[in-house]
Enzyme design. Structure first.
Site, PDB file in Angstrom:
ATOM      1  N   ARG A   1     -10.034   7.663   3.733  1.00  0.00           N
ATOM      2  CA  ARG A   1      -9.193   6.420   3.361  1.00  0.00           C
ATOM      3  C   ARG A   1      -9.169   6.663   1.814  1.00  0.00           C
ATOM      4  NH1 ARG A   1     -13.293   2.135   4.874  1.00  0.00           N
ATOM      5  NH2 ARG A   1     -12.049   0.590   3.625  1.00  0.00           N
TER       6      ARG A   1
ATOM      7  N   ARG B   1       0.820  -1.190  -0.006  1.00  0.00           N
ATOM      8  CA  ARG B   1       0.009  -0.009  -0.020  1.00  0.00           C
ATOM      9  C   ARG B   1       0.853   1.233   0.035  1.00  0.00           C
ATOM     10  NH1 ARG B   1      -5.126  -1.921   2.261  1.00  0.00           N
ATOM     11  NH2 ARG B   1      -6.575  -0.543   2.770  1.00  0.00           N
TER      12      ARG B   1
HETATM   13  P1  AP5 Z   1      -8.480  -3.194   4.135  1.00  0.00           P
HETATM   14  O1  AP5 Z   1      -9.165  -4.086   4.852  1.00  0.00           O
HETATM   15  O2  AP5 Z   1      -7.463  -3.566   3.063  1.00  0.00           O
HETATM   16  O3  AP5 Z   1      -9.405  -2.055   3.555  1.00  0.00           O
HETATM   17  P2  AP5 Z   1      -9.639  -1.080   2.062  1.00  0.00           P
HETATM   18  O4  AP5 Z   1      -8.298  -1.248   1.076  1.00  0.00           O
HETATM   19  O5  AP5 Z   1      -9.798   0.364   2.385  1.00  0.00           O
HETATM   20  O6  AP5 Z   1     -10.620  -1.847   1.250  1.00  0.00           O
HETATM   21  P3  AP5 Z   1     -11.974  -2.370   1.772  1.00  0.00           P
HETATM   22  O7  AP5 Z   1     -11.803  -3.837   2.252  1.00  0.00           O
HETATM   23  O8  AP5 Z   1     -12.915  -1.510   2.322  1.00  0.00           O
HETATM   24  O9  AP5 Z   1     -12.572  -2.596   0.149  1.00  0.00           O
HETATM   25  P4  AP5 Z   1     -12.431  -3.931  -0.940  1.00  0.00           P
HETATM   26  O10 AP5 Z   1     -11.771  -3.253  -1.941  1.00  0.00           O
HETATM   27  O11 AP5 Z   1     -11.924  -5.043  -0.066  1.00  0.00           O
HETATM   28  O12 AP5 Z   1     -13.952  -4.114  -1.334  1.00  0.00           O
HETATM   29  P5  AP5 Z   1     -15.243  -5.333  -1.175  1.00  0.00           P
HETATM   30  O13 AP5 Z   1     -14.659  -6.430  -1.655  1.00  0.00           O
HETATM   31  O14 AP5 Z   1     -15.310  -5.042   0.533  1.00  0.00           O
HETATM   32  O15 AP5 Z   1      -7.825  -2.042   5.093  1.00  0.00           O
HETATM   33  C1  AP5 Z   1      -8.226  -1.454   6.089  1.00  0.00           C
HETATM   34  C2  AP5 Z   1      -7.177  -0.850   7.141  1.00  0.00           C
HETATM   35  O16 AP5 Z   1      -6.323  -1.542   7.424  1.00  0.00           O
HETATM   36  C3  AP5 Z   1      -6.542   0.478   6.419  1.00  0.00           C
HETATM   37  O17 AP5 Z   1      -7.118   1.552   6.258  1.00  0.00           O
HETATM   38  C4  AP5 Z   1      -5.336   0.492   7.307  1.00  0.00           C
HETATM   39  O18 AP5 Z   1      -5.528   1.238   8.230  1.00  0.00           O
HETATM   40  C5  AP5 Z   1      -5.144  -1.089   7.696  1.00  0.00           C
HETATM   41  N1  AP5 Z   1      -4.250  -1.631   6.412  1.00  0.00           N
HETATM   42  C6  AP5 Z   1      -4.573  -2.895   5.775  1.00  0.00           C
HETATM   43  N2  AP5 Z   1      -3.453  -3.133   5.077  1.00  0.00           N
HETATM   44  C7  AP5 Z   1      -2.264  -1.952   5.082  1.00  0.00           C
HETATM   45  C8  AP5 Z   1      -1.234  -2.069   4.646  1.00  0.00           C
HETATM   46  N3  AP5 Z   1      -0.756  -2.803   3.785  1.00  0.00           N
HETATM   47  N4  AP5 Z   1      -0.343  -0.856   5.110  1.00  0.00           N
HETATM   48  C9  AP5 Z   1      -0.756   0.090   6.089  1.00  0.00           C
HETATM   49  N5  AP5 Z   1      -2.098  -0.418   6.491  1.00  0.00           N
HETATM   50  C10 AP5 Z   1      -2.859  -1.313   6.295  1.00  0.00           C
HETATM   51  O19 AP5 Z   1     -16.417  -4.486  -1.586  1.00  0.00           O
HETATM   52  C11 AP5 Z   1     -17.016  -3.236  -1.037  1.00  0.00           C
HETATM   53  C12 AP5 Z   1     -18.401  -3.625  -1.339  1.00  0.00           C
HETATM   54  O20 AP5 Z   1     -18.920  -3.468  -2.521  1.00  0.00           O
HETATM   55  C13 AP5 Z   1     -19.026  -4.716  -0.824  1.00  0.00           C
HETATM   56  O21 AP5 Z   1     -20.265  -4.623  -0.087  1.00  0.00           O
HETATM   57  C14 AP5 Z   1     -19.363  -5.651  -2.020  1.00  0.00           C
HETATM   58  O22 AP5 Z   1     -20.277  -6.525  -2.095  1.00  0.00           O
HETATM   59  C15 AP5 Z   1     -19.572  -4.659  -3.151  1.00  0.00           C
HETATM   60  N6  AP5 Z   1     -19.196  -4.725  -4.432  1.00  0.00           N
HETATM   61  C16 AP5 Z   1     -17.734  -5.502  -4.759  1.00  0.00           C
HETATM   62  N7  AP5 Z   1     -17.560  -5.372  -5.877  1.00  0.00           N
HETATM   63  C17 AP5 Z   1     -18.726  -4.987  -6.526  1.00  0.00           C
HETATM   64  C18 AP5 Z   1     -19.110  -4.697  -8.003  1.00  0.00           C
HETATM   65  N8  AP5 Z   1     -18.391  -5.126  -9.097  1.00  0.00           N
HETATM   66  N9  AP5 Z   1     -20.116  -4.329  -8.281  1.00  0.00           N
HETATM   67  C19 AP5 Z   1     -21.218  -3.953  -7.166  1.00  0.00           C
HETATM   68  N10 AP5 Z   1     -20.709  -4.079  -5.837  1.00  0.00           N
HETATM   69  C20 AP5 Z   1     -19.525  -4.655  -5.592  1.00  0.00           C
END
Ligand code: AP5
Ligand code: MG
Length: 212
Positions: free
Chosen positions: A171, A88
């Site tokens: 974020r 990241r």
């Molecule tokens: P993390 O858990 O990695 O969160 P994120 O990257 O912010 O991403 P999300 O999990 O919120 O979203 P996603 O892309 O996985 O989407 P999802 O599949 O859920 O990180 C959280 C925190 O941890 C960070 O802020 C940081 O503090 C820390 N952290 C983690 N890794 C780190 C690192 N490497 N370095 C430093 N800090 C770190 O989908 C979202 C929604 O949309 C779901 O409801 C889904 O059903 C829906 N959806 C998905 N795809 C579609 C589609 N194509 N069409 C319609 N709906 C869809």
């Protein structure tokens, strides 16, 4: 198969990783999930990172690098891996590069999922995650069959602490400043592929399978 899923919060990294994991039977390593599990356990690491994660900022590079090193060293990852939410920062990407080179391991692809900010905010507000198996649902786009219960394992669905709109917007800012530069990093490495994340979940999955 060794993959990185890149993309802003809510782009569908976790959703696609869960599907790829089933298809290829390789470990799905989500640094976010690992950190949230530490918070749930109230471990030293969890207590240290909870506030930062709830605010939407990134946790320290060294903490995350420690987690990833442990994962890559275990036998489980010898057959491959799907990295979700890591790397990241440029520091994390450089460190991963060195660590893979040392082990003579090559990345197959870096999948860059592209979505708009407004779609991210909408999707995250409707997201529900299974406490038990981690499967991901959405009130608008992928509702569960029985309210509050996971379709796969009947586990309880919950919403994350970093799902509030103001935190999501923060974020997105963090993503643009610290993670977006990785797109150029992997373009130069020659293994980045852009995927339109605005398509329905199954279409996104098909596009990813096609490039693999
Ligand atoms: P993390 O858990 O990695 O969160 P994120 O990257 O912010 O991403 P999300 O999990 O919120 O979203 P996603 O892309 O996985 O989407 P999802 O599949 O859920 O990180 C959280 C925190 O941890 C960070 O802020 C940081 O503090 C820390 N952290 C983690 N890794 C780190 C690192 N490497 N370095 C430093 N800090 C770190 O989908 C979202 C929604 O949309 C779901 O409801 C889904 O059903 C829906 N959806 C998905 N795809 C579609 C589609 N194509 N069409 C319609 N709906 C869809
Ligand atoms: Mg996720």
């Amino acid at each position: 198969m060794r993959l990185i899923l890149l993309g802003p919060p809510g782009s569908g990294k976790g959703t696609q990783a869960n599907m790829l994991k089933e298809k290829y039977d390789i470990p799905h390593i989500s640094t976010g999930d690992i950190l949230r599990a530490e918070i749930k356990k109230k471990s030293k690491l969890g207590l240290k990172t909870k506030k930062i994660m709830d605010s939407g900022k990134l946790v320290n590079d060294n903490i995350v690098l420690g987690i990833i090193d442990k994962c890559i060293e275990t036998g489980e990852c010898k057959i491959g891996f799907i990295l979700d939410g890591f790397p990241r920062t440029i520091v994390q990407a450089e460190s991963l590069k060195q660590s893979l080179e040392k082990r003579k391991i090559k990345l197959n692809k870096v999948i860059n999922i592209i979505v708009s900010d407004e779609e991210v905010v909408k999707r995250i507000s409707g997201r529900w995650t299974c406490k038990n198996c981690g499967d991901i649902f959405n009130t608008y786009t992928k509702p569960e069959q029985e309210k509050g219960k996971c379709d796969k394992c009947s586990g309880k669905l919950y919403q994350r602490n970093d799902q509030k709109e103001d935190v999501v917007r923060d974020r997105l800012k963090v993503y643009k400043k610290q993670t977006q530069p990785l797109i150029d990093f992997y373009k130069k490495e020659g293994n980045l592929v852009d995927i339109n994340g605005l398509l329905p979940i199954n279409k996104v999955f098909k596009k990813i399978l096609k490039v693999l």
